[in-house]
Motif scaffolding. Structure first.
Motif, PDB file in Angstrom:
ATOM      1  N   GLU A 258       0.809  -1.215   0.000  1.00  0.00           N
ATOM      2  CA  GLU A 258       0.000   0.000   0.000  1.00  0.00           C
ATOM      3  C   GLU A 258       0.847   1.273   0.000  1.00  0.00           C
ATOM      4  O   GLU A 258       0.472   2.274  -0.599  1.00  0.00           O
ATOM      5  N   ARG A 259       2.009   1.221   0.666  1.00  0.00           N
ATOM      6  CA  ARG A 259       2.876   2.402   0.752  1.00  0.00           C
ATOM      7  C   ARG A 259       4.318   2.030   0.429  1.00  0.00           C
ATOM      8  O   ARG A 259       5.206   2.150   1.289  1.00  0.00           O
ATOM      9  N   PRO A 260       4.569   1.569  -0.805  1.00  0.00           N
ATOM     10  CA  PRO A 260       5.940   1.174  -1.169  1.00  0.00           C
ATOM     11  C   PRO A 260       6.875   2.375  -1.131  1.00  0.00           C
ATOM     12  O   PRO A 260       6.501   3.484  -1.526  1.00  0.00           O
ATOM     13  N   ARG A 261       8.099   2.151  -0.692  1.00  0.00           N
ATOM     14  CA  ARG A 261       9.057   3.247  -0.538  1.00  0.00           C
ATOM     15  C   ARG A 261      10.166   3.195  -1.594  1.00  0.00           C
ATOM     16  O   ARG A 261      10.756   4.219  -1.902  1.00  0.00           O
ATOM     17  N   HIS A 262      10.464   2.028  -2.114  1.00  0.00           N
ATOM     18  CA  HIS A 262      11.508   1.917  -3.132  1.00  0.00           C
ATOM     19  C   HIS A 262      10.904   2.214  -4.514  1.00  0.00           C
ATOM     20  O   HIS A 262       9.783   1.792  -4.802  1.00  0.00           O
ATOM     21  N   PRO A 263      11.619   2.931  -5.379  1.00  0.00           N
ATOM     22  CA  PRO A 263      11.075   3.235  -6.713  1.00  0.00           C
ATOM     23  C   PRO A 263      10.687   1.990  -7.510  1.00  0.00           C
ATOM     24  O   PRO A 263       9.708   2.023  -8.268  1.00  0.00           O
ATOM     25  N   TYR A 264      11.407   0.908  -7.335  1.00  0.00           N
ATOM     26  CA  TYR A 264      11.055  -0.321  -8.046  1.00  0.00           C
ATOM     27  C   TYR A 264       9.745  -0.900  -7.516  1.00  0.00           C
ATOM     28  O   TYR A 264       8.872  -1.315  -8.286  1.00  0.00           O
ATOM     29  N   SER A 265       9.572  -0.905  -6.204  1.00  0.00           N
ATOM     30  CA  SER A 265       8.319  -1.370  -5.611  1.00  0.00           C
ATOM     31  C   SER A 265       7.155  -0.508  -6.082  1.00  0.00           C
ATOM     32  O   SER A 265       6.061  -1.009  -6.363  1.00  0.00           O
ATOM     33  N   GLN A 266       7.380   0.807  -6.167  1.00  0.00           N
ATOM     34  CA  GLN A 266       6.338   1.709  -6.640  1.00  0.00           C
ATOM     35  C   GLN A 266       5.969   1.415  -8.087  1.00  0.00           C
ATOM     36  O   GLN A 266       4.792   1.467  -8.465  1.00  0.00           O
ATOM     37  N   ALA A 267       6.969   1.074  -8.893  1.00  0.00           N
ATOM     38  CA  ALA A 267       6.702   0.737 -10.294  1.00  0.00           C
ATOM     39  C   ALA A 267       5.913  -0.555 -10.414  1.00  0.00           C
ATOM     40  O   ALA A 267       5.020  -0.679 -11.262  1.00  0.00           O
ATOM     41  N   LEU A 268       6.222  -1.542  -9.578  1.00  0.00           N
ATOM     42  CA  LEU A 268       5.470  -2.790  -9.595  1.00  0.00           C
ATOM     43  C   LEU A 268       4.005  -2.537  -9.246  1.00  0.00           C
ATOM     44  O   LEU A 268       3.093  -3.095  -9.873  1.00  0.00           O
ATOM     45  N   LYS A 269       3.766  -1.699  -8.239  1.00  0.00           N
ATOM     46  CA  LYS A 269       2.389  -1.396  -7.845  1.00  0.00           C
ATOM     47  C   LYS A 269       1.668  -0.636  -8.952  1.00  0.00           C
ATOM     48  O   LYS A 269       0.493  -0.897  -9.256  1.00  0.00           O
ATOM     49  N   ALA A 270       2.348   0.321  -9.579  1.00  0.00           N
ATOM     50  CA  ALA A 270       1.725   1.119 -10.622  1.00  0.00           C
ATOM     51  C   ALA A 270       1.358   0.285 -11.847  1.00  0.00           C
ATOM     52  O   ALA A 270       0.462   0.656 -12.608  1.00  0.00           O
ATOM     53  N   ALA A 271       2.047  -0.839 -12.026  1.00  0.00           N
ATOM     54  CA  ALA A 271       1.790  -1.690 -13.191  1.00  0.00           C
ATOM     55  C   ALA A 271       0.556  -2.564 -13.019  1.00  0.00           C
ATOM     56  O   ALA A 271       0.100  -3.188 -13.984  1.00  0.00           O
ATOM     57  N   GLY A 323      10.326   2.501   8.734  1.00  0.00           N
ATOM     58  CA  GLY A 323       9.094   2.384   9.488  1.00  0.00           C
ATOM     59  C   GLY A 323       9.204   1.161  10.369  1.00  0.00           C
ATOM     60  O   GLY A 323      10.223   0.469  10.355  1.00  0.00           O
ATOM     61  N   ARG A 324       8.175   0.895  11.127  1.00  0.00           N
ATOM     62  CA  ARG A 324       8.219  -0.250  12.029  1.00  0.00           C
ATOM     63  C   ARG A 324       8.382  -1.542  11.231  1.00  0.00           C
ATOM     64  O   ARG A 324       7.481  -1.951  10.502  1.00  0.00           O
ATOM     65  N   ASN A 325       9.562  -2.182  11.367  1.00  0.00           N
ATOM     66  CA  ASN A 325       9.882  -3.442  10.684  1.00  0.00           C
ATOM     67  C   ASN A 325       9.795  -3.322   9.167  1.00  0.00           C
ATOM     68  O   ASN A 325       9.602  -4.321   8.464  1.00  0.00           O
ATOM     69  N   HIS A 326       9.946  -2.093   8.652  1.00  0.00           N
ATOM     70  CA  HIS A 326       9.881  -1.834   7.213  1.00  0.00           C
ATOM     71  C   HIS A 326      11.246  -1.314   6.771  1.00  0.00           C
ATOM     72  O   HIS A 326      11.709  -0.273   7.257  1.00  0.00           O
ATOM     73  N   PHE A 327      11.904  -2.047   5.847  1.00  0.00           N
ATOM     74  CA  PHE A 327      13.273  -1.737   5.450  1.00  0.00           C
ATOM     75  C   PHE A 327      13.344  -1.515   3.943  1.00  0.00           C
ATOM     76  O   PHE A 327      12.690  -2.223   3.172  1.00  0.00           O
ATOM     77  N   VAL A 328      14.171  -0.549   3.537  1.00  0.00           N
ATOM     78  CA  VAL A 328      14.308  -0.193   2.128  1.00  0.00           C
ATOM     79  C   VAL A 328      15.787   0.030   1.821  1.00  0.00           C
ATOM     80  O   VAL A 328      16.505   0.647   2.611  1.00  0.00           O
TER      81      VAL A 328
END
Length: 337
Positions: A258-271, A323-328
């Motif tokens: 829901e809230r990806p922080r890495h540009p690659y993760s954001q691209a996967l979600k946008a696709a 974030g809490r237990n969220h790593f990038v």
């Protein structure tokens, strides 16, 4: 909490700094001239843990190294570096009884239900052979165990399926037989490699619910390999995003998707297509060739990243907590850059 730690309880599966390289010669001239092989690093220092009853999603586009990791966990491939521990025991040197015990603990469900079952074996033979080879039960007891596994996988009554060949089953039934073949060993770790990608939507839901039930009720740890964010969101507690053999984002599934922080993760979600025409559409442009391999120096995503900076070409980003237990692993989120 470290990004590699299991989210609950003691880890059943631990992967530490896993490395797998392949050599390739892509041109005939290279074969004739005996030029040195090109080395491709498919998995590069990947670490994670999965606890009892936990479901970890491993996500990335084709060629990211997801299936290679699954095959390494099953000892279908040999790692070039790193450690894989099941119940705290390194698996690389297991032989004899120890190896048989490992294959009882760790099982795999392959992507293709049409190719993963022997077309010459009846369902009963497919399920009973592992039991006999593992000496878990005599033939008669093996039939009872096979019937139990079929019922657990949602094929009931099992007697209706015992004497059928794979071509007599639907795609969903084949995949349930493949899951039953894994369950007959009573595993503690299940590697599910794209187990629903070739199935109809209605069948997918049944298989995902089955995997949830196995995890929740039996405590089976599941590594769910997929490129489908919707099924990962439905099934997994945590999600790890893999790019070119490296983890670039790890965290609770809701946060990562829901809230990806890495540009690659954001691209996967946008696709991911959105059927709602009123929903805002956010395009994440990626430049460069997805098949292009860059040198290990710096960030390997930099040639496709719309937010690349000069530091990305010289310094490889490490996983940092955002974030809490969220790593990038991205310099955009490094307070020291």
């Amino acid at each position: 909490m470290s990004p590699l730690e299991a989210s609950s309880g003691a880890p059943i599966l631990s992967v530490r700094s896993l490395i797998k390289r392949y050599s390739s010669r892509t041109e005939l001239g290279g074969l004739l001239s005996r030029t040195p092989d090109k080395i491709v690093t498919a998995v590069d220092g990947v670490s994670f843990e999965i606890g009892e009853g936990e479901r970890l999603g491993l996500v990335g586009e084709s060629g990211s190294g997801k299936t290679t990791i699954g095959r390494l966990l099953l000892r279908l491939e040999t790692a070039d570096g790193g450690d894989i521990l099941v119940r705290g025991r390194e698996i690389s040197g297991l032989r004899g009884k120890d190896a048989r015990a490992f294959y009882r603990d760790v099982q795999m469900v392959f992507q293709d239900p049409y190719g993963s079952l022997n077309p010459r074996f009846k369902v009963q033979d497919t399920l009973m052979d592992p039991v006999i080879v593992q000496r878990l039960a005599p033939r008669r007891g093996g039939a009872d165990r096979a019937a139990w596994a079929l019922e657990r996988a949602g094929l009931s009554p099992p007697e209706e399926f015992f004497h059928k060949y794979p071509h007599e089953l639907s795609g969903g039934q084949r995949q349930r037989v493949a899951i039953a073949r894994a369950l007959v060993m009573n595993p503690r770790v299940l590697v599910a490699d794209e187990p629903v990608s070739m199935l109809d939507v209605s069948i997918k839901a049944g298989i995902l619910n089955l995997l949830k039930k196995l995890s929740d009720e039996d405590g089976v740890a599941i590594l769910y390999i997929s490129h489908d964010l919707s099924t990962v969101k439905y099934l997994c507690h945590r999600t790890a995003i893999l790019y070119r053999g490296k983890l670039v984002e790890v965290g609770p599934t809701g946060e990562v998707i829901e809230r990806p922080r890495h540009p690659y993760s954001q691209a996967l979600k946008a696709a991911v297509p959105n059927p709602d025409p009123r929903a805002p559409r956010r395009q994440v442009a990626m430049t460069g060739n997805p098949g292009e391999r860059v040198k290990d120096l710096g960030c390997r995503f930099r040639h496709r990243c719309p937010d690349a900076m000069e530091v990305c070409a010289h310094v490889e980003p490490a996983l940092i907590e955002v974030g809490r237990n969220h790593f990038v692993a991205c310099h955009l989120h490094d307070p020291n850059i």
